[in-house]
Design a protein around this motif. Structure first.
Motif, PDB file in Angstrom:
ATOM      1  N   VAL A   1      -2.363  14.650  -2.004  1.00 20.83           N
ATOM      2  CA  VAL A   1      -3.305  13.735  -2.650  1.00 20.83           C
ATOM      3  C   VAL A   1      -2.648  12.406  -2.999  1.00 20.83           C
ATOM      4  N   GLU A   2      -1.500  12.450  -3.626  1.00 18.64           N
ATOM      5  CA  GLU A   2      -0.858  11.204  -4.077  1.00 18.64           C
ATOM      6  C   GLU A   2      -0.461  10.321  -2.904  1.00 18.64           C
ATOM      7  N   GLU A   3       0.095  10.904  -1.851  1.00 16.67           N
ATOM      8  CA  GLU A   3       0.489  10.111  -0.689  1.00 16.67           C
ATOM      9  C   GLU A   3      -0.734   9.477  -0.027  1.00 16.67           C
ATOM     10  N   VAL A   4      -1.801  10.247   0.126  1.00 15.96           N
ATOM     11  CA  VAL A   4      -3.024   9.711   0.737  1.00 15.96           C
ATOM     12  C   VAL A   4      -3.608   8.603  -0.147  1.00 15.96           C
ATOM     13  N   ALA A   5      -3.618   8.822  -1.449  1.00 15.21           N
ATOM     14  CA  ALA A   5      -4.114   7.793  -2.364  1.00 15.21           C
ATOM     15  C   ALA A   5      -3.289   6.513  -2.234  1.00 15.21           C
ATOM     16  N   ASP A   6      -1.971   6.642  -2.190  1.00 17.13           N
ATOM     17  CA  ASP A   6      -1.094   5.474  -2.059  1.00 17.13           C
ATOM     18  C   ASP A   6      -1.306   4.752  -0.733  1.00 17.13           C
ATOM     19  N   ASP A   7      -1.466   5.523   0.345  1.00 15.80           N
ATOM     20  CA  ASP A   7      -1.569   4.936   1.683  1.00 15.80           C
ATOM     21  C   ASP A   7      -2.953   4.366   2.003  1.00 15.80           C
ATOM     22  N   THR A   8      -3.982   4.838   1.313  1.00 11.30           N
ATOM     23  CA  THR A   8      -5.351   4.425   1.657  1.00 11.30           C
ATOM     24  C   THR A   8      -6.029   3.587   0.579  1.00 11.30           C
ATOM     25  N   GLY A   9      -5.586   3.713  -0.651  1.00 11.10           N
ATOM     26  CA  GLY A   9      -6.276   3.047  -1.749  1.00 11.10           C
ATOM     27  C   GLY A   9      -7.478   3.831  -2.258  1.00 11.10           C
ATOM     28  N   VAL A  10      -7.724   5.008  -1.682  1.00 10.62           N
ATOM     29  CA  VAL A  10      -8.803   5.869  -2.163  1.00 10.62           C
ATOM     30  C   VAL A  10      -8.332   6.509  -3.467  1.00 10.62           C
ATOM     31  N   ASP A  11      -9.181   6.492  -4.464  1.00  7.92           N
ATOM     32  CA  ASP A  11      -8.852   7.035  -5.771  1.00  7.92           C
ATOM     33  C   ASP A  11      -8.411   8.490  -5.678  1.00  7.92           C
ATOM     34  N   ALA A  12      -7.342   8.831  -6.361  1.00 11.59           N
ATOM     35  CA  ALA A  12      -6.807  10.198  -6.335  1.00 11.59           C
ATOM     36  C   ALA A  12      -7.824  11.220  -6.838  1.00 11.59           C
ATOM     37  N   ASP A  13      -8.666  10.828  -7.805  1.00 12.37           N
ATOM     38  CA  ASP A  13      -9.690  11.750  -8.305  1.00 12.37           C
ATOM     39  C   ASP A  13     -10.707  12.079  -7.216  1.00 12.37           C
ATOM     40  N   VAL A  14     -11.039  11.101  -6.391  1.00 18.63           N
ATOM     41  CA  VAL A  14     -11.965  11.333  -5.278  1.00 18.63           C
ATOM     42  C   VAL A  14     -11.315  12.281  -4.272  1.00 18.63           C
ATOM     43  N   LEU A  15     -10.029  12.076  -4.013  1.00 18.92           N
ATOM     44  CA  LEU A  15      -9.320  12.947  -3.069  1.00 18.92           C
ATOM     45  C   LEU A  15      -9.202  14.369  -3.608  1.00 18.92           C
ATOM     46  N   GLU A  16      -8.971  14.498  -4.907  1.00 20.04           N
ATOM     47  CA  GLU A  16      -8.941  15.832  -5.534  1.00 20.04           C
ATOM     48  C   GLU A  16     -10.294  16.511  -5.374  1.00 20.04           C
ATOM     49  N   ALA A  17     -11.364  15.752  -5.596  1.00 16.89           N
ATOM     50  CA  ALA A  17     -12.710  16.307  -5.434  1.00 16.89           C
ATOM     51  C   ALA A  17     -12.934  16.740  -3.990  1.00 16.89           C
ATOM     52  N   LEU A  18     -12.424  15.980  -3.047  1.00 14.25           N
ATOM     53  CA  LEU A  18     -12.547  16.335  -1.635  1.00 14.25           C
ATOM     54  C   LEU A  18     -11.826  17.641  -1.337  1.00 14.25           C
ATOM     55  N   VAL A  19     -10.640  17.793  -1.864  1.00 13.45           N
ATOM     56  CA  VAL A  19      -9.876  19.019  -1.647  1.00 13.45           C
ATOM     57  C   VAL A  19     -10.615  20.222  -2.236  1.00 13.45           C
TER      58      VAL A  19
END
Length: 143
Positions: free
Chosen positions: A34-52
């Motif tokens: 999550v953190e790497e994807v958030a850093d590389d894309t600018g997508v909010d980590a909370d959104v990525l957590e919700a996706l997972v």
């Protein structure tokens, strides 16, 4: 590349098709973290957590493309979005469908003009909207 997430989009509901998109994205996020994807894309980590953890129908297509682009076997995000738009526009041409027809046959509460703007990239399109549009076009072209 989103549009190829399911072999038979016409045979799925828009929700099932959106879930297929999310499965592609989830695989990238799970693989990279999550953190790497958030850093590389600018997508909010909370959104990525919700996706997972489950569904995120309001995730923007542009953000989804940024996530998919992190998979080394895929092109960059801009190419993913452009190819997706080409795919949808070709499906409209094949099915002889205009944006007003799409608007009247999908449950999105969008006008034909709003759908056109989303397809052209002038406004953001969500995964939920993409699923409804792609599913309708696939079903129309399968007739």
């Amino acid at each position: 590349m989103l549009y190829d997430a399911a072999d038979d989009p016409a045979g799925l509901t828009p929700t099932e098709l959106r879930e297929a998109y999310e499965a592609q994205l989830r695989a990238v996020v799970t693989d990279r973290g999550v953190e790497e994807v958030a850093d590389d894309t600018g997508v909010d980590a909370d959104v990525l957590e919700a996706l997972v953890e489950g569904a995120v129908p309001q995730l923007r297509v542009a953000d989804a493309a940024s996530i998919l682009a992190l998979d080394g076997s895929r092109p960059d995000a801009e190419s993913i979005v452009l190819e997706l738009r080409d795919h949808l526009l070709m499906a409209m041409t094949t099915g002889v469908v205009d944006v007003d027809t799409i608007a009247s046959n999908v449950d999105l509460d969008l006008s034909g003009q709003e759908i056109q703007q989303a397809l052209e990239g002038r406004t953001a399109m969500t995964l939920g909207q993409l699923a409804a549009i792609q599913r309708y076009l696939a079903e129309r072209n399968d007739r």
